[in-house]
Design an enzyme around this catalytic site. Structure first.
Site, PDB file in Angstrom:
ATOM      1  N   ARG A  92      -5.980  -5.778   5.214  1.00  0.00           N
ATOM      2  CA  ARG A  92      -6.516  -4.545   4.647  1.00  0.00           C
ATOM      3  C   ARG A  92      -5.401  -3.541   4.380  1.00  0.00           C
ATOM      4  NH1 ARG A  92     -11.894  -5.116   4.478  1.00  0.00           N
ATOM      5  NH2 ARG A  92     -12.823  -6.351   6.149  1.00  0.00           N
TER       6      ARG A  92
ATOM      7  N   GLU B 299       5.118   0.289  -5.089  1.00  0.00           N
ATOM      8  CA  GLU B 299       5.780   0.974  -3.970  1.00  0.00           C
ATOM      9  C   GLU B 299       6.436  -0.004  -3.017  1.00  0.00           C
ATOM     10  OE1 GLU B 299       2.634   3.239  -2.246  1.00  0.00           O
ATOM     11  OE2 GLU B 299       2.634   4.736  -3.847  1.00  0.00           O
TER      12      GLU B 299
ATOM     13  N   HIS C 247       2.089  -8.197  -4.432  1.00  0.00           N
ATOM     14  CA  HIS C 247       0.801  -8.192  -3.759  1.00  0.00           C
ATOM     15  C   HIS C 247      -0.297  -7.975  -4.781  1.00  0.00           C
ATOM     16  CE1 HIS C 247       2.871  -4.311  -3.568  1.00  0.00           C
ATOM     17  NE2 HIS C 247       1.693  -3.741  -3.793  1.00  0.00           N
ATOM     18  N   MET C 248      -1.384  -8.678  -4.566  1.00  0.00           N
ATOM     19  CA  MET C 248      -2.577  -8.491  -5.378  1.00  0.00           C
ATOM     20  C   MET C 248      -3.512  -7.563  -4.600  1.00  0.00           C
ATOM     21  SD  MET C 248      -5.181 -11.482  -6.576  1.00  0.00           S
ATOM     22  CE  MET C 248      -4.103 -12.195  -7.813  1.00  0.00           C
TER      23      MET C 248
HETATM   24  P1  DGP Z   1       1.794  -0.765  -4.611  1.00  0.00           P
HETATM   25  O1  DGP Z   1       1.771   0.669  -5.072  1.00  0.00           O
HETATM   26  O2  DGP Z   1       1.087  -1.671  -5.583  1.00  0.00           O
HETATM   27  O3  DGP Z   1       3.171  -1.257  -4.256  1.00  0.00           O
HETATM   28  O4  DGP Z   1       0.888  -0.799  -3.294  1.00  0.00           O
HETATM   29  C1  DGP Z   1       1.414  -0.818  -1.999  1.00  0.00           C
HETATM   30  C2  DGP Z   1       0.225  -0.764  -1.061  1.00  0.00           C
HETATM   31  O5  DGP Z   1       0.658  -1.158   0.227  1.00  0.00           O
HETATM   32  C3  DGP Z   1      -0.373   0.638  -0.905  1.00  0.00           C
HETATM   33  O6  DGP Z   1      -1.714   0.607  -1.363  1.00  0.00           O
HETATM   34  C4  DGP Z   1      -0.307   0.922   0.587  1.00  0.00           C
HETATM   35  C5  DGP Z   1      -0.043  -0.433   1.198  1.00  0.00           C
HETATM   36  N1  DGP Z   1       0.810  -0.408   2.379  1.00  0.00           N
HETATM   37  C6  DGP Z   1       2.067   0.112   2.447  1.00  0.00           C
HETATM   38  N2  DGP Z   1       2.574  -0.045   3.681  1.00  0.00           N
HETATM   39  C7  DGP Z   1       1.606  -0.700   4.399  1.00  0.00           C
HETATM   40  C8  DGP Z   1       1.534  -1.146   5.740  1.00  0.00           C
HETATM   41  O7  DGP Z   1       2.454  -0.995   6.558  1.00  0.00           O
HETATM   42  N3  DGP Z   1       0.396  -1.763   6.131  1.00  0.00           N
HETATM   43  C9  DGP Z   1      -0.666  -1.965   5.262  1.00  0.00           C
HETATM   44  N4  DGP Z   1      -1.736  -2.583   5.742  1.00  0.00           N
HETATM   45  N5  DGP Z   1      -0.623  -1.559   3.979  1.00  0.00           N
HETATM   46  C10 DGP Z   1       0.490  -0.927   3.565  1.00  0.00           C
END
Ligand code: DGP
Length: 116
Positions: free
Chosen positions: A30, A96, A101-102
């Site tokens: 999640r 980010e 990742h999807m």
């Molecule tokens: P993007 O902008 O497509 O690179 O989305 C990165 C996503 O990753 C963002 O929706 C938040 C999520 N995310 C970042 N760091 C973590 C983490 O440490 N744990 C989890 N579960 N999600 C994370």
């Protein structure tokens, strides 16, 4: 050499995450900052930085990501109403975390595909 991200630590279970599925190719967990009632990230276990870096040898993992997305959508009960699968690439895509990742997002009407 591409640098590991926090997602590699999640895959190795070195830091906590709500992992819903893991096999030899992919991991799903999640999102820490959900944008909808269901917001799951599905990632390959080996590091691919961006969609630009996908190679022929990644085909199995990328295919598995799609299979797992459909399976999780069903488990979350959002398959019939529908959902969105998103993969952001680089700056203009809003990426980010540089481990592809999807995003599986759903559980409410999601509105238009792109904000203006
Ligand atoms: P993007 O902008 O497509 O690179 O989305 C990165 C996503 O990753 C963002 O929706 C938040 C999520 N995310 C970042 N760091 C973590 C983490 O440490 N744990 C989890 N579960 N999600 C994370």
């Amino acid at each position: 050499m591409v640098e590991e991200t926090i997602f590699s630590k999640i895959i190795r279970r070195e830091i906590p995450a709500d992992i819903l599925y893991q096999d030899e190719l992919v991991t799903a967990f999640r999102d820490i900052s959900p944008q909808a009632p269901t917001h799951i990230l599905i990632i390959p276990n080996h590091l691919i930085a961006t969609a630009n870096d996908v190679k022929q040898s990644d085909e199995a993992a990328l295919g598995r990501m799609m299979i797992v997305a459909a399976r999780l959508a069903k488990e979350e009960g959002i398959d019939e109403d529908g959902y969105r699968l998103i993969m952001n690439c680089n700056k203009h895509g809003g990426q980010e975390v540089y481990h592809i990742h999807m995003h599986l997002v759903g559980g409410k009407p999601l509105g238009p595909m792109l904000s203006k």
